[in-house]
Design a protein around this motif. Structure first.
Motif, short mmCIF file in Angstrom:
data_model
loop_
_atom_site.label_atom_id
_atom_site.label_comp_id
_atom_site.label_asym_id
_atom_site.label_seq_id
_atom_site.Cartn_x
_atom_site.Cartn_y
_atom_site.Cartn_z
N LYS A 184 -26.02 -41.20 10.86
CA LYS A 184 -25.18 -41.37 12.05
C LYS A 184 -25.31 -40.20 13.02
N GLN A 185 -25.69 -39.04 12.50
CA GLN A 185 -25.95 -37.90 13.38
C GLN A 185 -26.78 -36.91 12.59
N ILE A 215 -27.28 -32.93 11.62
CA ILE A 215 -26.29 -31.84 11.53
C ILE A 215 -26.73 -30.60 12.30
N ASP A 216 -27.84 -30.69 13.05
CA ASP A 216 -28.19 -29.56 13.92
C ASP A 216 -27.61 -29.78 15.32
N ASP A 217 -28.06 -30.84 16.01
CA ASP A 217 -27.57 -31.07 17.37
C ASP A 217 -26.29 -31.89 17.43
N ASP A 218 -25.89 -32.52 16.32
CA ASP A 218 -24.66 -33.30 16.26
C ASP A 218 -24.55 -34.31 17.40
N ASN A 219 -25.66 -34.94 17.76
CA ASN A 219 -25.63 -35.84 18.92
C ASN A 219 -25.09 -37.24 18.61
N SER A 220 -25.52 -37.82 17.50
CA SER A 220 -25.10 -39.19 17.16
C SER A 220 -25.51 -40.20 18.24
N GLN A 221 -26.81 -40.25 18.54
CA GLN A 221 -27.29 -41.13 19.62
C GLN A 221 -28.48 -42.00 19.25
#
Lengths: 312, 248
Positions: free
Chosen positions: B117-118, B120-126
């Motif tokens: 779902k995302q 864990i580096d950029d935490d974008n979730s896209q």
């Protein structure tokens, strides 16, 4: 001049507070005009609530039976159909917004900014990465529509008393039938919603069992508070998933946050860093939660919590 | 049915990342790198679907430098059938990743694409949502339960208010949440067996993908610190402090 479109989030005819927080974020951009779009089967009652938010110029409604539930594949093409009127499209960084906004961005052929916590100017934003261990300043290209999710906890809700015009948007796009809503099992019951509650009480691993976690519910009820949990407590099965507070769960900003038996991993702290006052109750004086707590009490929670409840 | 799973190479979740003093980035030289934990869950789900007879082949894909082949190796040792590395020297943003995956979907015709779902580096979730948009197919994000029945998947999603269930026609894109499953441990014989599995390397430049790297990161800063507060000695003092702040 910036023309910003905000997608209203709503459930059961009630506008979610995150929408007013998106308005607050948009109003940080100098000279912006702000519209809200309401996609719903029956948008009228929600549109009336949206029109009362201070700073909103216009509320546009897209009524369609297919819009009864927020399905990204159904909402996205309808938002795209009116997006050319705008320089920015914002949604809240809730599960609804996080689901929808990247789909809109991809259809528009642009990047999306996730979880913006500050708007420095119309194209410059700040957002957290690495579970909140770093804050990056990101510039979006000037010639492109900006699509973003707004970290609601970073903004106070815009006030009421507004009087925006409400008008129906004419949208004629084919909607897919490949994605169908089945049901929603809502948790929480009668307690205040975790994301909007004035007070939140959260329990951690130190509770030790789902039975013992009942103490947190009782404490919360005494304070008329919402209930949260650390990832450790959720992973251990003490509390349901939708109660998880933290970077991969819910990011909240209550006036008072009471962390009970929570050590304070960085993922958890990221989820509460905008809280007004943080109270920590933990028997380990070295727990990282005490580094961020405004008021700390080093004590056995099973003694301290009943004592507090008796004194209230 | 084939299942395509994306594996992103990220800084291991146990590493506490620090911002460089000059604000030019985060210091990640020489730190431990791993598969993004959400992607591991995605792969585990794909493997379980194959083991349940719902899928015939699991393909793992990573986009990055040659070093990302390590994550493909791990994915193959976990049980994937084959791996594809899409090679590029510069970090890419979610829209580009989604465009690359769309190319691979066109080529491989999977029934499901399962992603974390995302990252864990950029935490974008896209990426999952963007891919679904680009290939004009359903998306079921933040999955905590996946059931495949013929040409339909029933996916329970972790949403803010509880659990939402969607029914989607295949092909579809699923992004997975933490509690969907617990990924299996790799045993030594699995690593040996994986050595013989096919690995393909494609140059990103050869795919004819338009770059979607539109955003420029201009400055990195550590998060604002909260002031450390007071430690009270007992419950009456705690209640007094809360009353003094007008919170009780």
């Amino acid at each position: 001049m910036s023309k910003i479109l905000i997608i209203a989030e709503h459930l059961n005819g009630q506008l979610n507070q995150s929408t007013a927080k998106c308005v607050s974020c948009a109003s940080k951009i100098a000279g912006a005009s702000i519209d809200i779009v309401v996609l719903a089967a029956d948008p009228a009652p929600i549109a009336a609530q949206a029109a009362a938010i201070a700073g909103v110029s216009r509320v546009r409604t897209i009524a369609n039976a297919a819009n009864a539930n927020a399905i990204a594949a159904i909402y996205a093409p309808q938002v795209v159909a009116i997006a050319s009127d705008y320089t920015h499209v914002f949604g809240a960084s809730t599960t609804v917004g996080k689901d929808l906004m990247p789909r809109i961005a991809a259809l528009l052929g642009v990047s999306q900014l996730s979880d913006i916590m500050a708007a420095d100017d119309a194209h410059t934003f700040k957002r957290p990465i690495y579970a909140g261990n770093a804050i990056v300043t990101v510039k979006a290209p000037a010639g492109q529509i900006v699509v973003a999710t707004v970290r609601a906890a970073s903004f106070a809700a815009a006030g009421g008393g507004g009087n925006a015009t409400i008008e129906a948007a004419a949208v004629a796009v084919a909607l897919p039938t490949h994605t169908r809503y089945v049901n929603l099992q809502q948790g929480g019951g009668d307690r205040p919603d975790l994301q909007t509650a004035r007070i939140v009480v959260s329990g951690g691993r130190a509770l030790g069992s789902a039975d013992a976690f009942k103490l947190i519910y009782d404490f919360a009820d005494k304070l008329k508070a919402g209930v949260g949990a650390s990832r450790a407590a959720v992973d251990s099965g003490y509390a349901p998933n939708d109660m998880q507070v933290g970077q991969t769960g819910k990011i909240i900003a209550p006036e008072l946050y009471v962390a009970v038996g929570i050590s304070g991993a960085i993922q958890h702290l990221t989820g509460i860093k905008d809280a007004g006052t943080i109270v920590a109750i933990n028997k380990d004086a070295e727990a990282p939660i005490f580094e961020v707590a405004d008021i700390g009490l080093v004590a056995d929670l099973f003694k301290a919590v009943p004592e507090i409840m008796a004194a209230l | 049915m084939k299942i395509l799973v994306g594996l992103k190479r990220v800084v291991d979740y146990t590493v506490r990342v620090q911002v460089k003093p000059d604000g030019s980035g985060v210091a990640i030289d020489g730190v431990k790198m791993s598969i993004n934990p959400f992607d591991e869950i995605a792969l585990e789900e794909a493997l379980r679907l194959r083991e349940a007879g719902k899928a015939t082949e699991v393909i793992v894909v990573s986009i990055g430098q040659q070093t990302s082949m390590q994550q493909i190796d791990t994915g193959l040792a976990m049980g994937a059938n084959r791996g594809i590395l899409v090679k590029t020297d510069k970090p890419i943003q979610p829209l580009t990743a989604a465009r690359v995956l769309a190319k691979l979907v066109e080529k491989e015709q999977p029934g499901l694409v399962i992603l974390g779902k995302q990252a864990i580096d950029d935490d974008n979730s896209q990426t999952a949502q963007m891919l679904a948009a680009l290939i004009d197919r359903p998306q079921a994000t933040f999955a905590s339960k996946v059931e495949v029945d013929g040409n339909v998947a029933r996916v329970t999603r972790e949403v803010d208010v509880g659990l939402e269930t969607l029914e989607v026609d295949l092909p579809a894109v699923i992004s997975v949440d933490l509690r969907l499953n617990t990924p299996r441990f790799i045993k030594l014989p699995d690593i040996m067996k994986a050595k013989a599995k096919p690995r393909e390397t494609l140059e990103l430049a050869s795919l004819g993908v338009e770059s979607g790297d539109h955003l420029a990161a201009t400055h990195y800063a550590p998060p604002a610190k909260r002031q450390k507060g007071v430690v009270v000695k007992d419950v009456p003092e705690l209640i007094g402090a809360l009353k003094a702040k007008g919170l009780l």
